[in-house]
Design a protein around this motif. Sequence first.
Motif, PDB file in Angstrom:
ATOM      1  N   LYS A  31       0.825  -1.204   0.000  1.00  0.00           N
ATOM      2  CA  LYS A  31       0.000   0.000   0.000  1.00  0.00           C
ATOM      3  C   LYS A  31       0.863   1.259   0.000  1.00  0.00           C
ATOM      4  O   LYS A  31       0.570   2.223  -0.720  1.00  0.00           O
ATOM      5  CB  LYS A  31      -0.920  -0.016   1.222  1.00  0.00           C
ATOM      6  CG  LYS A  31      -1.811   1.212   1.354  1.00  0.00           C
ATOM      7  CD  LYS A  31      -2.602   1.164   2.652  1.00  0.00           C
ATOM      8  CE  LYS A  31      -3.424   2.427   2.841  1.00  0.00           C
ATOM      9  NZ  LYS A  31      -4.089   2.455   4.161  1.00  0.00           N
ATOM     10  N   SER A  32       1.934   1.274   0.788  1.00  0.00           N
ATOM     11  CA  SER A  32       2.794   2.454   0.868  1.00  0.00           C
ATOM     12  C   SER A  32       3.450   2.754  -0.487  1.00  0.00           C
ATOM     13  O   SER A  32       3.546   3.916  -0.895  1.00  0.00           O
ATOM     14  CB  SER A  32       3.855   2.280   1.954  1.00  0.00           C
ATOM     15  OG  SER A  32       4.656   1.136   1.702  1.00  0.00           O
ATOM     16  N   ASP A  33       3.877   1.728  -1.194  1.00  0.00           N
ATOM     17  CA  ASP A  33       4.484   1.936  -2.504  1.00  0.00           C
ATOM     18  C   ASP A  33       3.435   2.440  -3.509  1.00  0.00           C
ATOM     19  O   ASP A  33       3.740   3.277  -4.382  1.00  0.00           O
ATOM     20  CB  ASP A  33       5.105   0.634  -3.023  1.00  0.00           C
ATOM     21  CG  ASP A  33       6.435   0.313  -2.350  1.00  0.00           C
ATOM     22  OD1 ASP A  33       7.007   1.225  -1.709  1.00  0.00           O
ATOM     23  OD2 ASP A  33       6.885  -0.843  -2.440  1.00  0.00           O
ATOM     24  N   TYR A  34       2.218   1.933  -3.393  1.00  0.00           N
ATOM     25  CA  TYR A  34       1.174   2.369  -4.311  1.00  0.00           C
ATOM     26  C   TYR A  34       0.836   3.842  -4.091  1.00  0.00           C
ATOM     27  O   TYR A  34       0.579   4.585  -5.049  1.00  0.00           O
ATOM     28  CB  TYR A  34      -0.083   1.514  -4.136  1.00  0.00           C
ATOM     29  CG  TYR A  34      -1.158   1.804  -5.151  1.00  0.00           C
ATOM     30  CD1 TYR A  34      -0.976   1.471  -6.489  1.00  0.00           C
ATOM     31  CD2 TYR A  34      -2.345   2.426  -4.780  1.00  0.00           C
ATOM     32  CE1 TYR A  34      -1.948   1.741  -7.438  1.00  0.00           C
ATOM     33  CE2 TYR A  34      -3.339   2.698  -5.722  1.00  0.00           C
ATOM     34  CZ  TYR A  34      -3.132   2.356  -7.046  1.00  0.00           C
ATOM     35  OH  TYR A  34      -4.096   2.635  -7.987  1.00  0.00           O
ATOM     36  N   GLU A  35       0.838   4.277  -2.843  1.00  0.00           N
ATOM     37  CA  GLU A  35       0.528   5.674  -2.553  1.00  0.00           C
ATOM     38  C   GLU A  35       1.580   6.607  -3.159  1.00  0.00           C
ATOM     39  O   GLU A  35       1.267   7.729  -3.559  1.00  0.00           O
ATOM     40  CB  GLU A  35       0.403   5.876  -1.043  1.00  0.00           C
ATOM     41  CG  GLU A  35      -0.872   5.253  -0.483  1.00  0.00           C
ATOM     42  CD  GLU A  35      -0.993   5.361   1.019  1.00  0.00           C
ATOM     43  OE1 GLU A  35       0.044   5.596   1.685  1.00  0.00           O
ATOM     44  OE2 GLU A  35      -2.128   5.212   1.536  1.00  0.00           O
ATOM     45  N   LYS A  36       2.812   6.159  -3.252  1.00  0.00           N
ATOM     46  CA  LYS A  36       3.853   6.954  -3.913  1.00  0.00           C
ATOM     47  C   LYS A  36       3.550   7.079  -5.402  1.00  0.00           C
ATOM     48  O   LYS A  36       3.700   8.148  -5.997  1.00  0.00           O
ATOM     49  CB  LYS A  36       5.225   6.306  -3.703  1.00  0.00           C
ATOM     50  CG  LYS A  36       5.718   6.316  -2.259  1.00  0.00           C
ATOM     51  CD  LYS A  36       7.032   5.555  -2.133  1.00  0.00           C
ATOM     52  CE  LYS A  36       7.463   5.450  -0.673  1.00  0.00           C
ATOM     53  NZ  LYS A  36       8.695   4.621  -0.527  1.00  0.00           N
ATOM     54  N   VAL A  37       3.117   5.971  -6.008  1.00  0.00           N
ATOM     55  CA  VAL A  37       2.760   5.976  -7.427  1.00  0.00           C
ATOM     56  C   VAL A  37       1.579   6.915  -7.672  1.00  0.00           C
ATOM     57  O   VAL A  37       1.578   7.708  -8.629  1.00  0.00           O
ATOM     58  CB  VAL A  37       2.428   4.546  -7.911  1.00  0.00           C
ATOM     59  CG1 VAL A  37       1.854   4.570  -9.326  1.00  0.00           C
ATOM     60  CG2 VAL A  37       3.663   3.662  -7.842  1.00  0.00           C
ATOM     61  N   SER A  69       0.630   9.480  -5.919  1.00  0.00           N
ATOM     62  CA  SER A  69       1.061  10.867  -5.729  1.00  0.00           C
ATOM     63  C   SER A  69       1.744  11.401  -6.988  1.00  0.00           C
ATOM     64  O   SER A  69       1.497  12.533  -7.417  1.00  0.00           O
ATOM     65  CB  SER A  69       2.007  10.952  -4.528  1.00  0.00           C
ATOM     66  OG  SER A  69       2.437  12.279  -4.329  1.00  0.00           O
ATOM     67  N   GLU A  70       2.599  10.592  -7.587  1.00  0.00           N
ATOM     68  CA  GLU A  70       3.297  11.006  -8.807  1.00  0.00           C
ATOM     69  C   GLU A  70       2.303  11.194  -9.960  1.00  0.00           C
ATOM     70  O   GLU A  70       2.406  12.152 -10.737  1.00  0.00           O
ATOM     71  CB  GLU A  70       4.340   9.961  -9.185  1.00  0.00           C
ATOM     72  CG  GLU A  70       5.509   9.872  -8.196  1.00  0.00           C
ATOM     73  CD  GLU A  70       6.415   8.679  -8.460  1.00  0.00           C
ATOM     74  OE1 GLU A  70       6.120   7.924  -9.425  1.00  0.00           O
ATOM     75  OE2 GLU A  70       7.385   8.491  -7.713  1.00  0.00           O
ATOM     76  N   ARG A  71       1.317  10.289 -10.067  1.00  0.00           N
ATOM     77  CA  ARG A  71       0.327  10.398 -11.134  1.00  0.00           C
ATOM     78  C   ARG A  71      -0.515  11.661 -10.985  1.00  0.00           C
ATOM     79  O   ARG A  71      -0.814  12.360 -11.959  1.00  0.00           O
ATOM     80  CB  ARG A  71      -0.593   9.181 -11.128  1.00  0.00           C
ATOM     81  CG  ARG A  71       0.053   7.890 -11.589  1.00  0.00           C
ATOM     82  CD  ARG A  71      -0.955   6.767 -11.460  1.00  0.00           C
ATOM     83  NE  ARG A  71      -0.382   5.475 -11.794  1.00  0.00           N
ATOM     84  CZ  ARG A  71      -1.015   4.326 -11.605  1.00  0.00           C
ATOM     85  NH1 ARG A  71      -2.249   4.324 -11.100  1.00  0.00           N
ATOM     86  NH2 ARG A  71      -0.439   3.180 -11.927  1.00  0.00           N
TER      87      ARG A  71
END
Length: 532
Positions: free
Chosen positions: A249-255, A257-259
Amino acid sequence: MKENSLIYINNCRVQDLHGTNIASLDWRMNSGEAWLVIGPNGGGKADFLRALAGEKQILPNDSTGAYATHFTDSVEIVSLERAASLIQEERDLDESEYLNRIDEGRTGRRFICEVLGGPDAKHRNLPLPAIAERLETLPEVKLCGVEKILDRGLKFMSTGEIRRTLLCRALLSGKKLLILSDPFAGLDAQSRTILLEFFKTIVGKQKNAGETEPRTTIILGMERYHEIPDTITHVLEFANGKISFYGTKSDYEKVISEREAEKAKSREAEKSEFVSELREIQEESAVVQPPKEESAESLVKMNAVNVGWGEHRVLVDFNWEVKKGEHWLIRGPNGSGKTTLLELITGDNHQVFANDVWLFGRKRGTGETIWDIKKNLGIVSYRWHVEYRMVGGTDLESVIISGFKDSIGLYEQKTDVEIATARKWLRLGGFEGREHESFSNLSYGEQRAILILRAAVKAPKILILDEPCHGLDENYRQKILDLIETVAETGTTTLLHVTHDPSEALPCEKHILELRPNESPMYQVIARMEAS
């Protein structure tokens, strides 16, 4: 190793009778993990969840492929589609015309008891099992917050109440895997709180239970990354029929945010282009429909309206007027009467004839036909969606053109002008080149987007929007909100917009009707500037 996984999929595909939906699939779910499955409408998420539920096949692509699941046939899915099917079942079983009274149909109590040893839907007049008398005491019933609606007919429940009843039944079914697809759509604040607490409780047990302890496992499916429970640990995202993210989940939230940062750069330019194209299409569409006569200043007027079933009162001494150009936001908790109010306007609630209700300057019940009413309305609602799902394989072009005809399905020859107009609207909505695709083959969210285009196509005097963004992903949601706002700005259409999501309220909606059940009066009119 697949032996250590609850679900193990390696080099497989998802398919149904129509062909392959997802060509390549590799995924595993281990004990202690809580997964969110997400992705845009039509991207593969719904196909994947339905495959896990056994509604589609998961098959190996070659000799290296494998699929193993700890849950076998012990899976239950709670979704907008399932709720729509339930409403359809109740309509099919309705015997009002034979009973000379309103057939209440199955109550929440009877429906839940079907998984507790009670009779099925076709034998709904048989006695209930003994447990029916103490459903209110069950922790699952309390957790889902359905104690007070157990003895109400399913057909008289709000969308949110039906969803919670389905959830309660699924939890009591004893199934090992529950798939909750877009469970927060259309729920009021209290229902969302109940559901978040439910999720926290069940997933907490899912994470902490010992290997030998029987438990319920939950997989959450969402269209948008919005109101995601803290207990989620991993995310699986689908786009364009394949996995586009697989990780924590934490890695997805970074993605994410970038999108969002990238999207913000082009947002205004895209909106300006969309609005320009929509206005051009509206101008060209004017030749399809004959000019409307000028409508009365008062579009809707209700005087001391009372509506209810038995002892259950929905609207009490209700007074309300909608004037041309006044765009209304309608809000209130699940079961407060929002849908009932709209159905008095659309003609879907026959209690309108027992009340003092005026539409377009004429009192209901004074000789007008239902077609006199519907020609001035564009309608998007959960129950309207259910009706359209029942017509079968109508193609998308025909669905759009049916908006000019006020019909569910299309039963007249298409003209060249109508075809050209429909295709422009489909292009506007992101469905270019799909005009001959079957409506029934679309995802729920894509179906909802098509029905919104259909409702707007004839520039109706009133556009009724009952939770229009149900099931829409972020891209479709923003596009549809832009479309609705632009339709309002034309000055020819007045909006009546129901939503529980404050972010979906449009700037043009300066008038707010708030329904407050069990209060006197049971409603309040609020100016937008006071409503924050």
